[in-house]
Design a protein around this motif. Structure first.
Motif, PDB file in Angstrom:
ATOM      1  N   LYS A 116       0.806  -1.225   0.000  1.00 16.56           N
ATOM      2  CA  LYS A 116       0.000   0.000   0.000  1.00 16.56           C
ATOM      3  C   LYS A 116       0.841   1.278   0.000  1.00 16.56           C
ATOM      4  O   LYS A 116       0.287   2.367  -0.047  1.00 16.56           O
ATOM      5  N   GLU A 117       2.161   1.141   0.048  1.00 18.26           N
ATOM      6  CA  GLU A 117       2.988   2.343   0.041  1.00 18.26           C
ATOM      7  C   GLU A 117       4.380   2.037  -0.488  1.00 18.26           C
ATOM      8  O   GLU A 117       4.858   0.905  -0.394  1.00 18.26           O
ATOM      9  N   ILE A 118       5.002   3.038  -1.052  1.00 17.96           N
ATOM     10  CA  ILE A 118       6.375   2.918  -1.539  1.00 17.96           C
ATOM     11  C   ILE A 118       6.978   4.313  -1.559  1.00 17.96           C
ATOM     12  O   ILE A 118       6.266   5.294  -1.809  1.00 17.96           O
ATOM     13  N   THR A 119       8.267   4.421  -1.253  1.00 16.15           N
ATOM     14  CA  THR A 119       8.980   5.701  -1.317  1.00 16.15           C
ATOM     15  C   THR A 119       9.964   5.630  -2.470  1.00 16.15           C
ATOM     16  O   THR A 119      10.797   4.716  -2.528  1.00 16.15           O
ATOM     17  N   ILE A 120       9.854   6.586  -3.384  1.00 12.51           N
ATOM     18  CA  ILE A 120      10.674   6.592  -4.590  1.00 12.51           C
ATOM     19  C   ILE A 120      11.787   7.630  -4.440  1.00 12.51           C
ATOM     20  O   ILE A 120      11.507   8.818  -4.253  1.00 12.51           O
ATOM     21  N   PRO A 121      13.049   7.218  -4.523  1.00 14.19           N
ATOM     22  CA  PRO A 121      14.165   8.176  -4.386  1.00 14.19           C
ATOM     23  C   PRO A 121      14.170   9.206  -5.527  1.00 14.19           C
ATOM     24  O   PRO A 121      13.694   8.930  -6.634  1.00 14.19           O
ATOM     25  N   ASP A 122      14.752  10.366  -5.265  1.00 15.32           N
ATOM     26  CA  ASP A 122      14.839  11.411  -6.276  1.00 15.32           C
ATOM     27  C   ASP A 122      15.739  11.021  -7.437  1.00 15.32           C
ATOM     28  O   ASP A 122      15.665  11.626  -8.515  1.00 15.32           O
ATOM     29  N   THR A 123      16.594  10.026  -7.230  1.00 11.27           N
ATOM     30  CA  THR A 123      17.518   9.598  -8.285  1.00 11.27           C
ATOM     31  C   THR A 123      16.809   8.854  -9.418  1.00 11.27           C
ATOM     32  O   THR A 123      17.377   8.703 -10.506  1.00 11.27           O
ATOM     33  N   VAL A 124      15.597   8.381  -9.172  1.00 13.47           N
ATOM     34  CA  VAL A 124      14.879   7.618 -10.198  1.00 13.47           C
ATOM     35  C   VAL A 124      14.468   8.546 -11.329  1.00 13.47           C
ATOM     36  O   VAL A 124      13.782   9.548 -11.129  1.00 13.47           O
ATOM     37  N   SER A 125      14.886   8.194 -12.560  1.00 14.35           N
ATOM     38  CA  SER A 125      14.593   9.032 -13.726  1.00 14.35           C
ATOM     39  C   SER A 125      13.875   8.252 -14.825  1.00 14.35           C
ATOM     40  O   SER A 125      13.638   8.785 -15.915  1.00 14.35           O
ATOM     41  N   SER A 126      13.532   6.999 -14.539  1.00 19.11           N
ATOM     42  CA  SER A 126      12.817   6.195 -15.526  1.00 19.11           C
ATOM     43  C   SER A 126      11.899   5.221 -14.789  1.00 19.11           C
ATOM     44  O   SER A 126      12.363   4.446 -13.947  1.00 19.11           O
ATOM     45  N   ILE A 127      10.607   5.303 -15.096  1.00 19.00           N
ATOM     46  CA  ILE A 127       9.613   4.394 -14.511  1.00 19.00           C
ATOM     47  C   ILE A 127       8.726   3.911 -15.648  1.00 19.00           C
ATOM     48  O   ILE A 127       8.085   4.716 -16.329  1.00 19.00           O
ATOM     49  N   ALA A 128       8.687   2.612 -15.843  1.00 15.78           N
ATOM     50  CA  ALA A 128       7.923   2.054 -16.961  1.00 15.78           C
ATOM     51  C   ALA A 128       6.459   1.833 -16.571  1.00 15.78           C
ATOM     52  O   ALA A 128       6.060   2.023 -15.416  1.00 15.78           O
ATOM     53  N   ASP A 129       5.657   1.397 -17.530  1.00 14.07           N
ATOM     54  CA  ASP A 129       4.215   1.221 -17.325  1.00 14.07           C
ATOM     55  C   ASP A 129       3.919   0.264 -16.166  1.00 14.07           C
ATOM     56  O   ASP A 129       4.578  -0.768 -16.015  1.00 14.07           O
ATOM     57  N   ASN A 130       2.923   0.646 -15.362  1.00 16.20           N
ATOM     58  CA  ASN A 130       2.395  -0.221 -14.303  1.00 16.20           C
ATOM     59  C   ASN A 130       3.464  -0.674 -13.315  1.00 16.20           C
ATOM     60  O   ASN A 130       3.388  -1.771 -12.744  1.00 16.20           O
ATOM     61  N   ALA A 131       4.463   0.162 -13.094  1.00 15.18           N
ATOM     62  CA  ALA A 131       5.600  -0.234 -12.256  1.00 15.18           C
ATOM     63  C   ALA A 131       5.198  -0.545 -10.822  1.00 15.18           C
ATOM     64  O   ALA A 131       5.730  -1.462 -10.196  1.00 15.18           O
ATOM     65  N   PHE A 132       4.237   0.210 -10.287  1.00 17.98           N
ATOM     66  CA  PHE A 132       3.772  -0.007  -8.914  1.00 17.98           C
ATOM     67  C   PHE A 132       2.384   0.603  -8.789  1.00 17.98           C
ATOM     68  O   PHE A 132       1.925   1.362  -9.654  1.00 17.98           O
ATOM     69  N   GLY A 133       1.710   0.239  -7.714  1.00 18.13           N
ATOM     70  CA  GLY A 133       0.395   0.825  -7.452  1.00 18.13           C
ATOM     71  C   GLY A 133      -0.755   0.088  -8.089  1.00 18.13           C
ATOM     72  O   GLY A 133      -1.885   0.589  -8.077  1.00 18.13           O
ATOM     73  N   TYR A 134      -0.513  -1.103  -8.631  1.00 17.91           N
ATOM     74  CA  TYR A 134      -1.570  -1.892  -9.267  1.00 17.91           C
ATOM     75  C   TYR A 134      -1.756  -3.215  -8.527  1.00 17.91           C
ATOM     76  O   TYR A 134      -0.786  -3.877  -8.161  1.00 17.91           O
ATOM     77  N   ASN A 135      -3.026  -3.578  -8.306  1.00 18.55           N
ATOM     78  CA  ASN A 135      -3.328  -4.782  -7.532  1.00 18.55           C
ATOM     79  C   ASN A 135      -3.328  -6.031  -8.414  1.00 18.55           C
ATOM     80  O   ASN A 135      -2.936  -5.983  -9.581  1.00 18.55           O
ATOM     81  N   SER A 136      -3.769  -7.147  -7.849  1.00 22.28           N
ATOM     82  CA  SER A 136      -3.732  -8.428  -8.567  1.00 22.28           C
ATOM     83  C   SER A 136      -4.663  -8.449  -9.772  1.00 22.28           C
ATOM     84  O   SER A 136      -4.527  -9.311 -10.642  1.00 22.28           O
ATOM     85  N   GLN A 137      -5.621  -7.515  -9.827  1.00 17.18           N
ATOM     86  CA  GLN A 137      -6.499  -7.393 -10.992  1.00 17.18           C
ATOM     87  C   GLN A 137      -5.964  -6.348 -11.976  1.00 17.18           C
ATOM     88  O   GLN A 137      -6.629  -6.015 -12.946  1.00 17.18           O
TER      89      GLN A 137
END
Length: 380
Positions: A116-137
């Motif tokens: 239900k939560e994640i902390t993303i560092p400022d160094t991250v400069s690339s995030i692909a589709d559906n990387a996080f925040g999506y449930n089993s459906q």
């Protein structure tokens, strides 16, 4: 105009295209690249993970623990988390990412109902589709929040993909940084109490502010479209000012995005903003600052969980609580069980009389039966 995505499927054509390119890559199997503690249910990742696909993600060497892993810790030095690396982890509740991380791949942490939560560092400069925040459906996880800094890549990703994010607001003065044309500097929080926020600016240029409901806004590269979804906005706080000023009632537990920008779309630079909060009703958390003693008062600190308002309250001294502690055949020692205070009683002074401490057989009179029991109880 970008259309709001309410659901997402794992079989995205873009993901398939990426997967087709990477399908020939074999997942690393070097045991030194990860470790798993079955007692704490912690998976530790020590090296960049390869890209997987929807067909072979179960080949990852840590997949044998996918139904029990509760925490994933990615160590410092890791720069990339590949596609589908940790998707469909059914017990996952915690992810820790390093300050060295640059990339989070397609569906890397997707498919979990428990994360239900994640902390993303400022160094991250690339995030692909559906990387996080999506449930089993493969729908947006209810209650999921990503913590990220204002103006970070992660915040832009969350904003455009309707993933709720937390970019904390500090009471008092902050800085709005506008580096590109028509850019918004956005803070995000969910108040813990019903409260009123006052949001204002201080600048030599014309500034503009908006407040969005995180559950109903519309994201668009066209600011005029996004502006129309704001729940309130302000250009000038009065006729003689270029500064904005918004006062708005917020609901406890509801997430809001507070945005500051320049009125002129081409203007860039920094300016000061100020936040203040007034709770409609304080909800206080109590902390014991000093414990009371028998003779000395203590103190409690009460802090409002919403606005931080504090006050102190005295905890009165408890007073002595005495009990019989010794008998030497002539004198009884009575001592406070919470401190060092004590006094003595001469047994013969109370014979055939009444004394609470010496009448240990509890028959209303100090007599030989009490004496015998005292000797037996406190015999040397």
């Amino acid at each position: 105009m970008n259309i709001k995505k309410k659901t997402a499927t794992l079989l995205l054509s873009a993901a398939l295209a990426i997967s087709a390119v990477t399908a020939g890559i074999t997942a690393f199997a070097n045991a030194s690249a990860y470790s798993y503690d079955s007692e704490s249910k912690v998976l530790t990742i020590k090296a960049d993970t390869d890209n997987y696909t929807q067909e072979n993600y179960t080949d990852a060497p840590w997949r044998r623990y996918a139904n029990e892993t509760e925490s994933i810790i990615v160590q410092e030095g890791v720069k990339s988390i590949g596609d589908f690396s940790f998707c469909f982890e059914s017990a996952l509740t915690s992810v820790t990412l390093p300050s060295t991380l640059n990339n989070i791949g397609t569906a890397a942490f997707a498919g979990s109902d428990t994360l239900k939560e994640i902390t993303i560092p400022d160094t991250v400069s690339s995030i692909a589709d559906n990387a996080f925040g999506y449930n089993s459906q493969m729908k947006l996880t209810d209650g999921f929040v990503a913590t990220c800094s204002p103006k970070s890549y992660a915040q832009s990703y969350c904003l455009s993909n309707y993933i709720m994010f937390n970019s904390p607001i500090a009471t008092g003065e902050s800085t709005a940084e506008i580096n590109t044309a028509n850019e918004q500097h956005i803070w995000s929080f969910a108040p813990k109490t019903n409260c009123t926020v006052t949001f204002s600016s201080s600048s030599n240029e014309d500034t503009y502010a908006l407040i969005y409901d995180a559950s109903t806004y519309t994201y668009s590269n066209d600011f005029s479209i996004m502006k129309d979804s704001a729940i309130t906005a302000n250009d000038d706080k009065d006729d003689d000012s270029l500064d904005f000023g918004i006062t708005y009632d917020l609901t406890a537990g509801k997430r809001y995005y507070l945005s500051a920008k320049y009125k002129n779309p081409s203007e860039t630079g920094n300016y000061k903003v100020n936040f203040s909060f007034v709770c409609k009703e304080h909800i206080y958390k109590k902390e014991i600052v000093s414990e009371p003693s028998c003779e000395t008062d203590g103190q409690s600190l009460y802090t409002c969980i919403g606005c931080g308002h504090t006050y102190y309250e005295k905890i009165y001294a408890t007073g002595h609580t005495y009990e019989l502690s010794d008998f030497d055949g002539e004198n009884a020692t009575v001592k406070c069980k919470n401190g060092d205070s004590e006094f003595t009683l001469k047994f013969m002074d109370y014979v055939n009389g009444h004394n609470t401490y010496l009448d240990i057989v509890d028959d209303g009179t100090v007599n030989a039966k009490d004496y015998a029991k005292l000797l037996h109880t406190y015999k040397k």
